[in-house]
Enzyme design. Structure first.
Site, short mmCIF file in Angstrom:
data_model
loop_
_atom_site.label_atom_id
_atom_site.label_comp_id
_atom_site.label_asym_id
_atom_site.label_seq_id
_atom_site.Cartn_x
_atom_site.Cartn_y
_atom_site.Cartn_z
N ASP A 1 -4.61 -2.26 -1.88
CA ASP A 1 -3.81 -2.47 -0.68
C ASP A 1 -3.19 -1.11 -0.33
OD1 ASP A 1 -2.45 -3.75 1.41
OD2 ASP A 1 -0.67 -4.05 0.19
N SER A 2 -2.53 -1.06 0.83
CA SER A 2 -1.80 0.15 1.17
C SER A 2 -0.58 0.32 0.27
CB SER A 2 -1.32 0.06 2.62
OG SER A 2 -0.46 -1.06 2.76
N CYS B 1 -5.91 -6.09 1.31
CA CYS B 1 -5.37 -5.49 2.52
C CYS B 1 -6.07 -6.08 3.74
CB CYS B 1 -5.57 -3.97 2.48
SG CYS B 1 -5.00 -3.16 3.98
N GLU C 1 8.30 -2.35 1.42
CA GLU C 1 8.07 -1.12 0.64
C GLU C 1 9.40 -0.52 0.17
OE1 GLU C 1 5.15 0.55 -0.42
OE2 GLU C 1 4.23 -1.37 0.12
N CYS D 1 -0.96 -10.46 6.48
CA CYS D 1 -0.66 -9.20 5.78
C CYS D 1 -0.14 -9.59 4.41
CB CYS D 1 0.39 -8.40 6.54
SG CYS D 1 1.02 -6.98 5.61
N HIS E 1 1.82 -8.19 2.40
CA HIS E 1 3.23 -7.94 2.12
C HIS E 1 4.09 -9.18 2.44
CE1 HIS E 1 2.03 -3.71 1.97
NE2 HIS E 1 3.26 -3.38 1.56
N1 DGL Z 1 -0.66 -5.21 3.18
C1 DGL Z 1 -1.58 -4.74 4.13
C2 DGL Z 1 -2.25 -5.82 4.90
O1 DGL Z 1 -2.50 -6.88 4.34
C3 DGL Z 1 -1.24 -3.49 4.92
C4 DGL Z 1 0.16 -3.33 5.39
C5 DGL Z 1 0.44 -1.94 5.96
O2 DGL Z 1 0.30 -0.97 5.20
O3 DGL Z 1 0.77 -1.83 7.15
O4 DGL Z 1 -2.61 -5.65 6.04
#
Ligand code: DGL
Length: 268
Positions: free
Chosen positions: A27-28, A90, A168, A199, A201
């Protein structure tokens, strides 16, 4: 032999030169933990390598060109480690791949947006909201994938660029985050049956989504994603499964953030 991090007493390992895994997951940033949690529930005996590309987080604000380049690099990085399967954590990267095609990887890739569509299909919902990063919404991949799989489905996609930076920064509780989630949810239709976390997150903000949306079902695609990983790998036996955590960002800050989130959200 693997070596652990001796500086901190948190249950993960970080030696970028010697560690590998059967499953490669990226993931990011910290959102990957919500996919990892589901993978661990289904596959407790499999080594996992989790890579967080925090040098480039948030992905959601980047151009499609940049995101495609980062996706190629991340797949290659996991391939180099010899992983057997790549479990995408991600959505933004999956959205770019849906739009422009998957870059080459030696290991098979399990796509998170396909898992989301399967989850919605199985649950039988027809009026769906998707909250996702700006890049994911801009790519239109969720709408296309859901409509291809489920005839007549209503899909509303809402970007939520404020949420990833909050997660984050470790701000998963508190009034500011609750208000940010409420603001995003105010753009969703009132007659929604279910909301998909587009997403990884966002499941860390579940209490705020519940508060904003009441009885709307919340769908975490990671559940189906982990099940597909288990189907791909089959039954694995063994003893000492390890999870290796790597970041392209600041290692100490990453360890601290993971430990903090693990304490806040048991099961991570
Ligand atoms: N968690 C990631 C996703 O599912 C990327 C979030 C990001 O870095 O903007 O898209």
């Amino acid at each position: 032999m693997r070596s652990g991090n001796t500086r901190r007493s948190i249950p993960f390992r970080t030696n970028p030169l010697s560690d590998s895994g059967v499953i490669g997951l990226f993931d990011s940033g910290l959102g990957g933990l919500t996919v990892l949690r589901r993978v661990r529930e289904r596959l407790p005996l499999v080594d996992v390598l989790f890579f967080a590309d925090q040098a480039h987080v948030p992905y959601g604000d980047r151009t499609h060109e940049e995101l495609l380049r980062l996706l190629r690099a991340n797949l290659a990085r996991l391939d180099e480690r010899g992983v057997e399967v790549i479990v995408m954590a991600c959505n933004t990267s999956c959205a770019i791949a849906e739009r422009y095609g998957w870059p080459y990887s030696r290991a098979p890739v399990i796509d998170l947006i396909e898992s989301a569509a399967l989850a919605v299909e199985r649950a039988g919902f027809r009026r769906i909201g998707v909250v996702a990063t700006a890049a994911t919404v801009g790519a239109g991949s969720y709408g296309r994938t859901l409509r291809k799989r489920i005839a007549g489905i209503d899909v509303v996609e809402v970007p939520a660029p404020a949420l990833v930076p909050l997660v984050e920064a470790g701000m998963v509780t508190g009034a500011q985050t609750r208000a940010a989630v409420a603001e995003v949810c105010s753009h969703l239709p009132l007659d929604l049956e279910a909301l998909v976390y587009g997403c990884t997150h966002y499941p860390l903000l579940e209490e705020h989504f519940h508060a904003a949306l009441g009885g709307v079902a919340l769908i975490d695609p990671a559940v189906v994603q982990a099940q597909r990983a288990a189907d791909t790998l089959g039954d694995r036996t063994g003893g000492d499964a390890t999870t290796t955590y790597l970041t392209s960002g600041d290692e100490g800050a990453f360890h601290d953030a993971v430990a903090r989130l693990m304490a806040l959200a048991p099961g991570l």
